[in-house]
Motif scaffolding. Structure first.
Motif, PDB file in Angstrom:
ATOM      1  N   ALA A  69       0.823  -1.205   0.000  1.00 23.52           N
ATOM      2  CA  ALA A  69       0.000   0.000   0.000  1.00 23.52           C
ATOM      3  C   ALA A  69       0.860   1.258   0.000  1.00 23.52           C
ATOM      4  O   ALA A  69       0.354   2.364  -0.191  1.00 23.52           O
ATOM      5  CB  ALA A  69      -0.921   0.002   1.226  1.00 23.52           C
ATOM      6  N   GLU A  70       2.168   1.113   0.214  1.00 26.99           N
ATOM      7  CA  GLU A  70       3.094   2.241   0.210  1.00 26.99           C
ATOM      8  C   GLU A  70       4.049   2.175  -0.983  1.00 26.99           C
ATOM      9  O   GLU A  70       5.172   2.669  -0.928  1.00 26.99           O
ATOM     10  CB  GLU A  70       3.891   2.258   1.518  1.00 26.99           C
ATOM     11  N   ALA A  71       3.605   1.584  -2.080  1.00 31.14           N
ATOM     12  CA  ALA A  71       4.434   1.456  -3.275  1.00 31.14           C
ATOM     13  C   ALA A  71       4.846   2.834  -3.792  1.00 31.14           C
ATOM     14  O   ALA A  71       4.116   3.818  -3.647  1.00 31.14           O
ATOM     15  CB  ALA A  71       3.673   0.695  -4.361  1.00 31.14           C
ATOM     16  N   ALA A  72       6.029   2.913  -4.377  1.00 28.44           N
ATOM     17  CA  ALA A  72       6.547   4.185  -4.883  1.00 28.44           C
ATOM     18  C   ALA A  72       7.172   3.987  -6.252  1.00 28.44           C
ATOM     19  O   ALA A  72       7.695   2.921  -6.569  1.00 28.44           O
ATOM     20  CB  ALA A  72       7.591   4.750  -3.915  1.00 28.44           C
ATOM     21  N   ALA A  73       7.109   5.041  -7.065  1.00 26.21           N
ATOM     22  CA  ALA A  73       7.696   5.009  -8.403  1.00 26.21           C
ATOM     23  C   ALA A  73       8.954   5.866  -8.423  1.00 26.21           C
ATOM     24  O   ALA A  73       8.943   6.998  -7.924  1.00 26.21           O
ATOM     25  CB  ALA A  73       6.692   5.544  -9.423  1.00 26.21           C
ATOM     26  N   TYR A  74      10.034   5.333  -8.998  1.00 31.05           N
ATOM     27  CA  TYR A  74      11.300   6.068  -9.109  1.00 31.05           C
ATOM     28  C   TYR A  74      11.758   6.058 -10.566  1.00 31.05           C
ATOM     29  O   TYR A  74      11.845   5.008 -11.193  1.00 31.05           O
ATOM     30  CB  TYR A  74      12.375   5.425  -8.230  1.00 31.05           C
ATOM     31  N   VAL A  75      12.037   7.234 -11.074  1.00 28.23           N
ATOM     32  CA  VAL A  75      12.549   7.364 -12.436  1.00 28.23           C
ATOM     33  C   VAL A  75      13.808   8.214 -12.364  1.00 28.23           C
ATOM     34  O   VAL A  75      13.789   9.309 -11.804  1.00 28.23           O
ATOM     35  CB  VAL A  75      11.517   8.021 -13.379  1.00 28.23           C
ATOM     36  N   SER A  76      14.910   7.711 -12.910  1.00 29.93           N
ATOM     37  CA  SER A  76      16.175   8.431 -12.855  1.00 29.93           C
ATOM     38  C   SER A  76      16.927   8.256 -14.161  1.00 29.93           C
ATOM     39  O   SER A  76      16.587   7.412 -14.987  1.00 29.93           O
ATOM     40  CB  SER A  76      17.026   7.920 -11.682  1.00 29.93           C
ATOM     41  N   THR A  77      17.968   9.063 -14.357  1.00 26.67           N
ATOM     42  CA  THR A  77      18.779   8.981 -15.564  1.00 26.67           C
ATOM     43  C   THR A  77      20.215   8.603 -15.219  1.00 26.67           C
ATOM     44  O   THR A  77      20.735   9.015 -14.175  1.00 26.67           O
ATOM     45  CB  THR A  77      18.771  10.313 -16.338  1.00 26.67           C
ATOM     46  N   ASN A  78      20.839   7.844 -16.100  1.00 28.63           N
ATOM     47  CA  ASN A  78      22.240   7.473 -15.924  1.00 28.63           C
ATOM     48  C   ASN A  78      23.188   8.554 -16.440  1.00 28.63           C
ATOM     49  O   ASN A  78      24.400   8.403 -16.349  1.00 28.63           O
ATOM     50  CB  ASN A  78      22.537   6.155 -16.651  1.00 28.63           C
ATOM     51  N   ALA A  79      22.615   9.632 -16.996  1.00 29.09           N
ATOM     52  CA  ALA A  79      23.433  10.748 -17.490  1.00 29.09           C
ATOM     53  C   ALA A  79      22.910  12.053 -16.893  1.00 29.09           C
ATOM     54  O   ALA A  79      22.471  12.949 -17.608  1.00 29.09           O
ATOM     55  CB  ALA A  79      23.395  10.795 -19.014  1.00 29.09           C
ATOM     56  N   PRO A  80      22.935  12.174 -15.554  1.00 29.60           N
ATOM     57  CA  PRO A  80      22.312  13.332 -14.896  1.00 29.60           C
ATOM     58  C   PRO A  80      22.903  14.683 -15.292  1.00 29.60           C
ATOM     59  O   PRO A  80      22.165  15.662 -15.439  1.00 29.60           O
ATOM     60  CB  PRO A  80      22.530  13.043 -13.402  1.00 29.60           C
ATOM     61  N   LYS A  81      24.213  14.755 -15.466  1.00 26.85           N
ATOM     62  CA  LYS A  81      24.832  16.048 -15.802  1.00 26.85           C
ATOM     63  C   LYS A  81      24.412  16.525 -17.186  1.00 26.85           C
ATOM     64  O   LYS A  81      24.105  17.705 -17.382  1.00 26.85           O
ATOM     65  CB  LYS A  81      26.352  15.937 -15.713  1.00 26.85           C
ATOM     66  N   LEU A  82      24.376  15.613 -18.136  1.00 19.90           N
ATOM     67  CA  LEU A  82      24.005  15.983 -19.500  1.00 19.90           C
ATOM     68  C   LEU A  82      22.524  16.322 -19.591  1.00 19.90           C
ATOM     69  O   LEU A  82      22.142  17.318 -20.222  1.00 19.90           O
ATOM     70  CB  LEU A  82      24.343  14.834 -20.452  1.00 19.90           C
ATOM     71  N   ILE A  83      21.686  15.519 -18.954  1.00 18.31           N
ATOM     72  CA  ILE A  83      20.246  15.797 -18.946  1.00 18.31           C
ATOM     73  C   ILE A  83      19.976  17.142 -18.273  1.00 18.31           C
ATOM     74  O   ILE A  83      19.184  17.955 -18.764  1.00 18.31           O
ATOM     75  CB  ILE A  83      19.486  14.671 -18.219  1.00 18.31           C
ATOM     76  N   ASP A  84      20.648  17.397 -17.164  1.00 18.43           N
ATOM     77  CA  ASP A  84      20.469  18.657 -16.443  1.00 18.43           C
ATOM     78  C   ASP A  84      20.900  19.848 -17.290  1.00 18.43           C
ATOM     79  O   ASP A  84      20.266  20.902 -17.261  1.00 18.43           O
ATOM     80  CB  ASP A  84      21.263  18.632 -15.137  1.00 18.43           C
TER      81      ASP A  84
END
Length: 221
Positions: A69-84
């Motif tokens: 009931a406390e499920a969570a969704a996580y989305v991340s990138t392996n290229a954070p500096k370039l995406i940022d």
């Protein structure tokens, strides 16, 4: 760079057994995870940044197995500096008196063949690595904005370490009779401006707002 969407107390909105609540919340969050990830990938592709950068977006739903009931969704990138950088729009300036070397299409490839470790930028194509792998010496030609690094145009590149790649493009032979005595391999500039191409916060908020309806839809199912 990571975004998460959670439901603090789904029991307040849903009435039923603990197992039913956990099932609907977990299923809903899995849909949110996949939807947000795919939309972020689509944003990168539509911005002209390519499939490779788009694929750096990854998604996970927790718990990884089972239901909660406390499920969570996580989305991340392996290229954070370039995406940022493309999310904010930044100016990249060369350190000291050096230049930024930008490879042209005639360079043939964008990266050298050395296997990259996670988080490393050590395989970026540089003038030194290009010379090392091709055996061709580059020559500096100054310009008002910085300069260019060129290679004589009297050869067709056949470097064995390049030929097996899908991105291999041989430089066609072109001598003075065709008005071309050299090929530009790198353009040298003091700085380069990356314009803003992404709006990650808006995409993330759009999917966060869908969390209640996603859970409700799975409850009704």
């Amino acid at each position: 760079m990571r975004f998460s969407a959670t439901v603090a107390d789904p029991r307040a909105a849903l009435q039923g057994t603990e197992k039913q609540v956990a099932r609907s919340v977990t299923a809903g969050m899995r849909e949110i995870t996949e939807g947000l990830k795919e939309d972020l990938r689509s944003d990168v592709r539509e911005s002209g940044l390519g499939q490779r950068l788009a694929n750096t977006w990854r998604g996970q739903t927790f718990p990884r197995t089972g239901e909660s009931a406390e499920a969570a969704a996580y989305v991340s990138t392996n290229a954070p500096k370039l995406i940022d950088a493309f999310d904010r729009g930044v100016t990249i300036t060369a350190k000291g008196r050096k230049y930024l070397a930008i490879p042209t299409p005639d360079a043939g490839v964008r990266q050298i063949s050395r296997r990259r470790s996670k988080g490393s930028t050590g395989n970026t194509l540089s003038p030194a690595s290009w010379e090392r792998e091709t055996g061709i010496k580059l020559r500096f030609v100054p310009s008002k904005s910085g300069g260019v690094l060129v290679a004589d145009a009297f050869y067709r590149r056949q470097a064995a370490r390049y030929q097996g790649r899908k991105s291999f493009r041989a430089i066609k032979e072109a001598g003075p009779d065709k008005g071309r005595s050299f090929v530009v391999i790198f353009v040298l500039v003091k700085q380069v401006k990356l314009r803003k191409r992404l709006d990650i916060a808006t995409t993330a908020k759009r999917w966060a707002d869908r969390v209640p309806s996603a859970i409700a839809a799975n409850w009704e199912a």
